[in-house]
Design a protein around this motif. Structure first.
Motif, PDB file in Angstrom:
ATOM      1  N   HIS A  51      40.316 -31.668   2.531  1.00  0.00           N
ATOM      2  CA  HIS A  51      39.014 -31.316   1.956  1.00  0.00           C
ATOM      3  C   HIS A  51      39.129 -30.502   0.666  1.00  0.00           C
ATOM      4  CE1 HIS A  51      34.774 -30.571   1.638  1.00  0.00           C
ATOM      5  NE2 HIS A  51      35.038 -29.283   1.504  1.00  0.00           N
ATOM      6  N   VAL A  52      39.645 -29.281   0.759  1.00  0.00           N
ATOM      7  CA  VAL A  52      39.597 -28.355  -0.376  1.00  0.00           C
ATOM      8  C   VAL A  52      40.251 -28.944  -1.622  1.00  0.00           C
ATOM      9  CG1 VAL A  52      40.175 -26.032  -1.196  1.00  0.00           C
ATOM     10  CG2 VAL A  52      39.510 -26.378   1.192  1.00  0.00           C
ATOM     11  N   SER A  53      41.453 -29.462  -1.494  1.00  0.00           N
ATOM     12  CA  SER A  53      42.164 -29.981  -2.671  1.00  0.00           C
ATOM     13  C   SER A  53      41.523 -31.240  -3.248  1.00  0.00           C
ATOM     14  CB  SER A  53      43.631 -30.252  -2.335  1.00  0.00           C
ATOM     15  OG  SER A  53      43.735 -31.319  -1.414  1.00  0.00           O
ATOM     16  N   GLN A  54      40.619 -31.851  -2.512  1.00  0.00           N
ATOM     17  CA  GLN A  54      39.947 -33.069  -2.969  1.00  0.00           C
ATOM     18  C   GLN A  54      38.657 -32.774  -3.740  1.00  0.00           C
ATOM     19  OE1 GLN A  54      41.593 -36.026  -2.433  1.00  0.00           O
ATOM     20  NE2 GLN A  54      43.110 -34.595  -1.645  1.00  0.00           N
ATOM     21  N   GLN A  55      38.264 -31.505  -3.802  1.00  0.00           N
ATOM     22  CA  GLN A  55      37.006 -31.138  -4.440  1.00  0.00           C
ATOM     23  C   GLN A  55      37.144 -31.062  -5.956  1.00  0.00           C
ATOM     24  OE1 GLN A  55      34.223 -30.986  -2.369  1.00  0.00           O
ATOM     25  NE2 GLN A  55      35.910 -31.778  -1.131  1.00  0.00           N
ATOM     26  N   PRO A  56      36.081 -31.432  -6.688  1.00  0.00           N
ATOM     27  CA  PRO A  56      36.114 -31.323  -8.152  1.00  0.00           C
ATOM     28  C   PRO A  56      36.381 -29.879  -8.578  1.00  0.00           C
ATOM     29  CG  PRO A  56      34.201 -32.579  -7.432  1.00  0.00           C
ATOM     30  CD  PRO A  56      34.823 -31.988  -6.193  1.00  0.00           C
ATOM     31  N   GLY A  57      37.218 -29.711  -9.580  1.00  0.00           N
ATOM     32  CA  GLY A  57      37.494 -28.389 -10.125  1.00  0.00           C
ATOM     33  C   GLY A  57      38.572 -27.615  -9.388  1.00  0.00           C
ATOM     34  N   PHE A  58      39.149 -28.208  -8.343  1.00  0.00           N
ATOM     35  CA  PHE A  58      40.212 -27.542  -7.595  1.00  0.00           C
ATOM     36  C   PHE A  58      41.441 -27.374  -8.473  1.00  0.00           C
ATOM     37  CE2 PHE A  58      44.152 -27.964  -5.130  1.00  0.00           C
ATOM     38  CZ  PHE A  58      44.034 -26.890  -4.252  1.00  0.00           C
ATOM     39  N   ILE A  59      42.032 -26.181  -8.456  1.00  0.00           N
ATOM     40  CA  ILE A  59      43.267 -25.926  -9.192  1.00  0.00           C
ATOM     41  C   ILE A  59      44.423 -25.708  -8.218  1.00  0.00           C
ATOM     42  CG2 ILE A  59      44.470 -24.367 -10.780  1.00  0.00           C
ATOM     43  CD1 ILE A  59      41.709 -23.825 -12.072  1.00  0.00           C
ATOM     44  N   LEU A  72      44.779 -14.710   4.949  1.00  0.00           N
ATOM     45  CA  LEU A  72      44.316 -14.585   3.577  1.00  0.00           C
ATOM     46  C   LEU A  72      44.403 -15.967   2.946  1.00  0.00           C
ATOM     47  CD1 LEU A  72      43.757 -12.941   0.882  1.00  0.00           C
ATOM     48  CD2 LEU A  72      46.246 -12.912   0.636  1.00  0.00           C
ATOM     49  N   VAL A  73      43.336 -16.378   2.267  1.00  0.00           N
ATOM     50  CA  VAL A  73      43.342 -17.654   1.554  1.00  0.00           C
ATOM     51  C   VAL A  73      42.873 -17.383   0.126  1.00  0.00           C
ATOM     52  CG1 VAL A  73      42.384 -19.984   1.420  1.00  0.00           C
ATOM     53  CG2 VAL A  73      42.845 -18.953   3.657  1.00  0.00           C
ATOM     54  N   VAL A  74      43.645 -17.855  -0.848  1.00  0.00           N
ATOM     55  CA  VAL A  74      43.312 -17.697  -2.260  1.00  0.00           C
ATOM     56  C   VAL A  74      43.176 -19.093  -2.863  1.00  0.00           C
ATOM     57  CG1 VAL A  74      44.036 -16.756  -4.487  1.00  0.00           C
ATOM     58  CG2 VAL A  74      44.616 -15.540  -2.361  1.00  0.00           C
ATOM     59  N   VAL A  75      42.003 -19.363  -3.442  1.00  0.00           N
ATOM     60  CA  VAL A  75      41.753 -20.673  -4.051  1.00  0.00           C
ATOM     61  C   VAL A  75      41.344 -20.453  -5.501  1.00  0.00           C
ATOM     62  CG1 VAL A  75      40.464 -22.841  -3.925  1.00  0.00           C
ATOM     63  CG2 VAL A  75      40.932 -21.548  -1.828  1.00  0.00           C
ATOM     64  N   HIS A  76      41.908 -21.250  -6.395  1.00  0.00           N
ATOM     65  CA  HIS A  76      41.554 -21.204  -7.820  1.00  0.00           C
ATOM     66  C   HIS A  76      40.697 -22.430  -8.141  1.00  0.00           C
ATOM     67  CE1 HIS A  76      44.473 -18.023  -9.116  1.00  0.00           C
ATOM     68  NE2 HIS A  76      44.930 -18.322  -7.913  1.00  0.00           N
ATOM     69  N   TRP A  77      39.570 -22.176  -8.812  1.00  0.00           N
ATOM     70  CA  TRP A  77      38.633 -23.229  -9.227  1.00  0.00           C
ATOM     71  C   TRP A  77      38.462 -23.178 -10.735  1.00  0.00           C
ATOM     72  CZ3 TRP A  77      37.515 -26.513  -5.509  1.00  0.00           C
ATOM     73  CH2 TRP A  77      37.514 -26.080  -4.184  1.00  0.00           C
ATOM     74  N   GLU A  78      38.129 -24.312 -11.332  1.00  0.00           N
ATOM     75  CA  GLU A  78      37.883 -24.364 -12.776  1.00  0.00           C
ATOM     76  C   GLU A  78      36.625 -23.589 -13.155  1.00  0.00           C
ATOM     77  OE1 GLU A  78      37.995 -28.374 -14.221  1.00  0.00           O
ATOM     78  OE2 GLU A  78      40.048 -28.672 -13.534  1.00  0.00           O
ATOM     79  N   THR A  79      35.551 -23.708 -12.361  1.00  0.00           N
ATOM     80  CA  THR A  79      34.277 -23.038 -12.681  1.00  0.00           C
ATOM     81  C   THR A  79      33.622 -22.507 -11.406  1.00  0.00           C
ATOM     82  OG1 THR A  79      32.872 -24.984 -12.398  1.00  0.00           O
ATOM     83  CG2 THR A  79      33.863 -24.672 -14.594  1.00  0.00           C
TER      84      THR A  79
END
Length: 115
Positions: A51-59, A72-79
């Motif tokens: 799911h998460v890695s398939q989303q638009p803007g996922f880094i 702990l979960v850290v996610v980087h997004w474009e916007t």
């Protein structure tokens, strides 16, 4: 006059960058009583891959466990819009159901920061 114009352009440029700045999303939570790291780790990886890695803007995304069932979960997004869209779709995602059933939702905390 020229100095004021340059300041105005710099200010406008900074606002433009911050509106589209990279977003760092940090989530913390505890697993349900009796759920082991070994049991949860594959569910965490599945939610990332399916799911998460398939989303638009996922880094990128990384997860780590601490003491007493803490994660702990850290996610980087474009916007911020990308981060919002992912969060809005998360609870209805098939991969998230198993993931969420193993953690104590009352302990979940999420914060966002922009670069």
């Amino acid at each position: 006059m020229k100095q004021i114009t340059m300041l105005g352009l710099l200010t406008a440029s900074l606002f433009s960058v911050s509106a589209n700045a990279e977003v760092i999303e940090i989530a913390t939570f505890k697993l349900n009583e009796g759920v082991s790291v070994e049991e949860f780790a594959p569910l965490d990886k599945a939610v990332e891959m399916q799911h998460v890695s398939q989303q638009p803007g996922f880094i990128s995304r990384e997860a780590a466990h601490g003491e007493n069932g803490e994660w702990l979960v850290v996610v980087h997004w474009e916007t911020i819009e990308d981060a919002d869209a992912s969060m809005n779709s998360f609870m209805t995602a098939e991969a998230a159901k198993e993931f969420m059933s193993h953690l104590d939702a009352n302990t979940m905390s999420m914060k966002r920061y922009t670069k």
